[in-house]
Design a protein around this motif. Structure first.
Motif, PDB file in Angstrom:
ATOM      1  N   TRP A 177     109.839 -21.820 -42.903  1.00 21.64           N
ATOM      2  CA  TRP A 177     110.431 -22.496 -44.058  1.00 21.64           C
ATOM      3  C   TRP A 177     111.784 -23.122 -43.715  1.00 21.64           C
ATOM      4  O   TRP A 177     112.582 -22.557 -42.976  1.00 21.64           O
ATOM      5  N   TYR A 178     112.014 -24.280 -44.289  1.00 18.36           N
ATOM      6  CA  TYR A 178     113.348 -24.880 -44.246  1.00 18.36           C
ATOM      7  C   TYR A 178     113.632 -25.487 -45.617  1.00 18.36           C
ATOM      8  O   TYR A 178     112.721 -25.743 -46.399  1.00 18.36           O
ATOM      9  N   ILE A 179     114.900 -25.711 -45.894  1.00 20.02           N
ATOM     10  CA  ILE A 179     115.282 -26.133 -47.243  1.00 20.02           C
ATOM     11  C   ILE A 179     114.882 -27.571 -47.515  1.00 20.02           C
ATOM     12  O   ILE A 179     114.273 -27.878 -48.540  1.00 20.02           O
ATOM     13  N   GLY A 180     115.277 -28.482 -46.622  1.00 18.65           N
ATOM     14  CA  GLY A 180     114.919 -29.888 -46.809  1.00 18.65           C
ATOM     15  C   GLY A 180     115.488 -30.458 -48.093  1.00 18.65           C
ATOM     16  O   GLY A 180     114.761 -31.055 -48.898  1.00 18.65           O
ATOM     17  N   LYS A 181     116.768 -30.282 -48.290  1.00 21.16           N
ATOM     18  CA  LYS A 181     117.411 -30.685 -49.539  1.00 21.16           C
ATOM     19  C   LYS A 181     117.095 -32.134 -49.892  1.00 21.16           C
ATOM     20  O   LYS A 181     117.344 -33.049 -49.118  1.00 21.16           O
ATOM     21  N   GLY A 182     116.536 -32.320 -51.067  1.00 15.14           N
ATOM     22  CA  GLY A 182     116.241 -33.658 -51.562  1.00 15.14           C
ATOM     23  C   GLY A 182     114.978 -34.279 -50.994  1.00 15.14           C
ATOM     24  O   GLY A 182     114.566 -35.362 -51.433  1.00 15.14           O
ATOM     25  N   GLU A 183     114.331 -33.635 -50.027  1.00 18.00           N
ATOM     26  CA  GLU A 183     113.120 -34.207 -49.431  1.00 18.00           C
ATOM     27  C   GLU A 183     111.919 -33.991 -50.347  1.00 18.00           C
ATOM     28  O   GLU A 183     111.905 -33.104 -51.187  1.00 18.00           O
ATOM     29  N   ASP A 184     110.915 -34.810 -50.146  1.00 17.41           N
ATOM     30  CA  ASP A 184     109.652 -34.641 -50.864  1.00 17.41           C
ATOM     31  C   ASP A 184     108.530 -34.977 -49.898  1.00 17.41           C
ATOM     32  O   ASP A 184     108.408 -36.112 -49.435  1.00 17.41           O
ATOM     33  N   ALA A 329     118.280 -24.925 -42.700  1.00 15.78           N
ATOM     34  CA  ALA A 329     118.570 -25.981 -43.663  1.00 15.78           C
ATOM     35  C   ALA A 329     117.672 -27.189 -43.478  1.00 15.78           C
ATOM     36  O   ALA A 329     117.224 -27.800 -44.445  1.00 15.78           O
ATOM     37  N   THR A 330     117.416 -27.549 -42.225  1.00 15.55           N
ATOM     38  CA  THR A 330     116.600 -28.728 -41.936  1.00 15.55           C
ATOM     39  C   THR A 330     115.478 -28.347 -40.985  1.00 15.55           C
ATOM     40  O   THR A 330     115.508 -27.299 -40.332  1.00 15.55           O
ATOM     41  N   GLU A 331     114.526 -29.228 -40.869  1.00 11.77           N
ATOM     42  CA  GLU A 331     113.346 -28.933 -40.060  1.00 11.77           C
ATOM     43  C   GLU A 331     113.704 -28.673 -38.606  1.00 11.77           C
ATOM     44  O   GLU A 331     113.151 -27.778 -37.965  1.00 11.77           O
ATOM     45  N   GLY A 332     114.666 -29.413 -38.081  1.00 11.36           N
ATOM     46  CA  GLY A 332     114.981 -29.285 -36.664  1.00 11.36           C
ATOM     47  C   GLY A 332     115.988 -28.204 -36.336  1.00 11.36           C
ATOM     48  O   GLY A 332     116.290 -27.968 -35.160  1.00 11.36           O
ATOM     49  N   ALA A 333     116.519 -27.532 -37.339  1.00  3.42           N
ATOM     50  CA  ALA A 333     117.532 -26.503 -37.097  1.00  3.42           C
ATOM     51  C   ALA A 333     116.881 -25.214 -36.629  1.00  3.42           C
ATOM     52  O   ALA A 333     115.657 -25.053 -36.652  1.00  3.42           O
ATOM     53  N   THR A 334     117.734 -24.288 -36.194  1.00  2.00           N
ATOM     54  CA  THR A 334     117.254 -22.974 -35.773  1.00  2.00           C
ATOM     55  C   THR A 334     117.428 -21.999 -36.924  1.00  2.00           C
ATOM     56  O   THR A 334     118.518 -21.882 -37.494  1.00  2.00           O
ATOM     57  N   ALA A 335     116.372 -21.305 -37.260  1.00  2.00           N
ATOM     58  CA  ALA A 335     116.442 -20.355 -38.367  1.00  2.00           C
ATOM     59  C   ALA A 335     117.266 -19.146 -37.961  1.00  2.00           C
ATOM     60  O   ALA A 335     117.200 -18.677 -36.822  1.00  2.00           O
ATOM     61  N   ALA A 336     118.069 -18.654 -38.898  1.00  2.00           N
ATOM     62  CA  ALA A 336     118.894 -17.472 -38.641  1.00  2.00           C
ATOM     63  C   ALA A 336     118.388 -16.316 -39.484  1.00  2.00           C
ATOM     64  O   ALA A 336     117.935 -16.494 -40.619  1.00  2.00           O
ATOM     65  N   GLU A 337     118.474 -15.114 -38.896  1.00  2.00           N
ATOM     66  CA  GLU A 337     118.118 -13.918 -39.647  1.00  2.00           C
ATOM     67  C   GLU A 337     119.139 -13.716 -40.771  1.00  2.00           C
ATOM     68  O   GLU A 337     120.326 -13.987 -40.602  1.00  2.00           O
ATOM     69  N   PRO A 338     118.711 -13.211 -41.905  1.00  2.00           N
ATOM     70  CA  PRO A 338     119.635 -13.069 -43.033  1.00  2.00           C
ATOM     71  C   PRO A 338     120.640 -11.933 -42.872  1.00  2.00           C
ATOM     72  O   PRO A 338     121.683 -11.938 -43.511  1.00  2.00           O
TER      73      PRO A 338
END
Length: 704
Positions: A177-184, A329-338
């Protein structure tokens, strides 16, 4: 697996020893104990309810008194807030706490306050809210309500992070999952698209413990290259209850959508979900609905989750089978553990490297009280060295991140004043004021919402010279008070203004225009002299002025100024010398201050003096004349100290009047009638006037 460990709710018994250096007792009750009602009552956000509970305990312990009473967002519909049995609605969420506070402090007259259990438990509050809440927890900032001159202050104290939660073991946990703010999109694991309803399915192969992500899409149709055993799982995204700060933050700031945007499907906006025929309300940071259905996904506070995992004191574990997911935050970013493990574990703390969705969390307080160093609000919340901001270990224990110098920042204000919550004050300024004397000034105020009155102060510049309380005036639009004013100044005028400070801190104070009022320092004049005198006598009349500093002391007789004397420095009086020239006086001393002085003029009472007639000295002489010649007598009635007798003089030979005349400047020459030869003794008689008594003498007169 770390998430599975958390989902089982492992009890952590060494929290204090590892994180705060002390053993931790069993978790405290959620709300303040019955005998521990605090001076400041706190309601609102579910997100920060537990960390604020921990901070309240820490602050109260440090202060050795019950300063803070923190009431949770979940639980009973009402709570008792004092020993007298006063009940208050349990505000459920940031908006509910904020609006409860707004009404309580008079920023607005009424509001609907959400309580636990959904919309059916919302309650309207009005003047009954006064005094029931002092601080509102908020997991979001003021948004569109921000205003530099706002009556509310949003004071940050920690940083929270938001990620997504699913059921432990859910196939959705392997989706990147990534946020993709404003994307559709319909083909990427974009949360914005999920909540707009564009992405409805996740395609996952395998089984629990060995799931493999295949893709996402708008329907149940699997990709053509999907491996055997791939399942299309229909996504069930949820949002927390309306009024939740997390809901607003997630929709607007994280996803980039309009709050409650109609493009979000109604079933998601509803904050409820049907599972196995039962409808559940979605409470923020409660994993119940995730734990019941592996296809449910929703936002969850990392801070709250860490507090649950750490078994932090006073916290009720509400994970209920939910686990947190890494997020980017974005598709190309690296996910971080919470979250990350503290030392060798089992404690965890929020991961500072998690930056996909972070936010400051706030306490909302009245701006006026935050700005006033004398208030408890200021002491607890203002600045990075405040009582609250010093508790960094507690902040971390409850899953939040300290924010250093940002903690206690006072710059974020909200809710600009309106005509409805701005008080009014009018007055009739005094026409003049005497230094040191009390002058009553009439002031009229309207304390607006709830009309709870306040305090009127009269200021000379910035100095308070008068003050009076204004009682609540619920039944009338305005209240009128008399304010006693006492001014002490060397100036000749005072710059006075009336200032109204409402009792309720959500009401904006008001003040009048400055009035320049003449000021005079008091003086007192006195007169002293004997009460009787005689015409021509010199009277000493003492004029004395208390409080004089230079100026002129004048001696008056009724409306006539007789004399004046200019006082030297250090002099307070003068002895006037007055020659009695009439039969009565009404002496008065008047003081005329020097030019530019603020001294007040003053006048003594009149001092009456009765003057007796004087008895003058009379002299008479007559020259010798021949028979048949009329003789003359020269008469002088002497003046006394410049007071000259007037009136008639008569001359007698025996009992016969032989001449008369009128004094002029105290003298007269009288021509006698015919007198026979011989030596005669004439009687010369001064008849007196209004000031002098009658006197007589004799004169020897010879006729040859």
């Amino acid at each position: 697996m770390q998430n599975s460990l958390f989902a089982r709710g492992l009890a952590l018994t060494s929290i204090g020893a590892i994180l705060v250096g002390a053993a931790v007792a069993a978790p405290a009750v959620a709300d303040p104990a019955a005998d521990q009602y605090g001076q400041l009552r706190i309601f609102g956000s579910d997100t920060t309810q537990d960390v604020m509970q921990g901070l309240a305990n820490a602050v109260n312990t440090a202060a050795d008194e019950n300063l803070l009473a923190n009431y949770l967002a979940v639980g009973s519909l009402t709570v008792q807030i004092d020993a007298g049995g006063t009940m208050a609605p349990r505000a459920n969420g940031s908006s509910a706490g904020r609006d409860f506070l707004r009404v309580a402090i008079g920023q607005t007259a009424t509001a609907n306050v959400a309580r636990p259990g959904g919309a059916g438990n919302t309650i309207a509050v009005g003047s009954d809210a006064i005094g029931k809440i002092d601080v509102a927890r908020s997991s979001s900032g003021p948004g569109a309500n921000a205003a530099a001159n706002g009556v509310l202050a949003y004071v940050p104290f920690a940083k929270d992070a938001l990620t997504m939660a699913v059921k432990d073991g859910s196939p959705l946990a392997v989706v990147p999952w990534y946020i993709g703010k404003g994307e559709d999109t319909t083909s990427k694991p974009n949360l914005a698209a999920v909540y707009k309803g564009s992405v409805k399915y996740a395609y996952v192969a395998g089984s629990v413990g060995s799931y493999t992500y295949v893709g996402v899409g708008p329907d149940a149709t699997l990709p053509v290259d999907a491996p055997e055993g791939t399942v299309a799982y229909q996504l069930r995204p949820v949002l927390p209850q309306a009024g939740s700060g997390t809901r607003s933050y997630f929709i607007v700031d994280v996803l980039g959508l309009a709050d409650n945007n109609t493009s979000i499907p109604a079933e998601i906006r509803s904050a409820s979900i049907v599972i196995d025929g039962t409808t559940y309300s979605v409470q923020e940071h409660d994993g119940t609905v995730m734990g019941l259905d592996q296809t449910v996904i929703g936002p969850f506070s990392i801070g709250q989750y860490v507090a649950f995992a750490n078994n932090a004191p006073g916290v009720t574990d509400r994970r209920n089978g939910a686990v947190l997911l890494p997020l980017k935050a974005t598709e190309g970013a690296t996910a971080a553990e919470p979250y990350v493990t503290v030392g060798d574990g089992p404690l965890v703390k929020a991961n500072p490297a998690f930056t996909a969705a972070t936010r400051n969390v706030f306490n909302i307080v009245p701006s006026r009280l935050l700005d006033d160093p004398s208030t408890l609000i200021h002491e607890v919340f203002y600045g990075s060295t405040s009582l609250l901001c010093e508790q960094t270990a507690t902040i971390e224990l409850y899953g939040f991140l300290p924010i250093g110098s940002e903690c206690g920042d006072d710059s974020i204000r909200a809710y600009a004043p309106t005509a409805d919550n701005t008080s009014t004050v009018t007055w009739t300024p005094p026409t003049a004021i005497e230094v040191g004397a009390s002058t009553s000034v009439e002031v009229v105020v309207d304390s607006k919402v709830h009309r709870q009155g306040g305090t009127v102060r009269i200021l000379n510049g910035d100095t308070v010279v008068g003050q009076a309380a204004v009682a609540p005036h619920v039944a009338t639009a305005t209240a009128t008070v008399q304010v006693p004013v006492t001014v002490t100044t060397d100036a000749t005028s005072a710059s006075l203004r009336a200032v109204f400070i409402p009792t309720l801190p959500g009401i904006v104070g008001s003040q009048t225009a400055v009035a320049s009022v003449p000021v005079s320092a008091p003086t007192a004049s006195f007169v002293s002299t004997k009460s009787t005198a005689t015409i021509g006598g010199v009277m000493t009349v003492v004029g004395w002025v208390t409080g004089a500093e230079g100026g002129t002391v004048e001696l008056w007789d009724g409306a006539t100024r007789l004399q004046a004397y200019t006082l030297d420095e250090g002099e307070n009086g003068f002895g006037f010398r007055v020659t009695a020239a009439k039969l009565s006086y009404a002496f008065q001393v008047r003081y005329v201050p020097p030019t530019g002085s603020n001294l007040a003029p003053s006048s003594s009472v009149e001092r009456p003096v009765t003057v007796a007639k004087a008895t003058p000295t009379i002299k008479a002489s007559a020259a010798t004349v021949s028979a048949g010649t009329r003789g003359k007598v020269k008469v002088t009635v002497a003046a006394i100290n410049g007071v000259t007798p007037t009136g008639r003089v008569e001359v007698y030979r025996g009992s016969t009047r032989v001449g008369s005349g009128t004094l002029s400047r105290g003298a007269v020459t009288i021509t006698l009638s015919s007198i026979p030869r011989g030596t005669h003794t004439l009687s010369v008689r001064y008849l007196g006037d209004t000031k002098f008594n009658a006197v007589r003498t004799t004169a020897r007169f010879v006729v040859r």
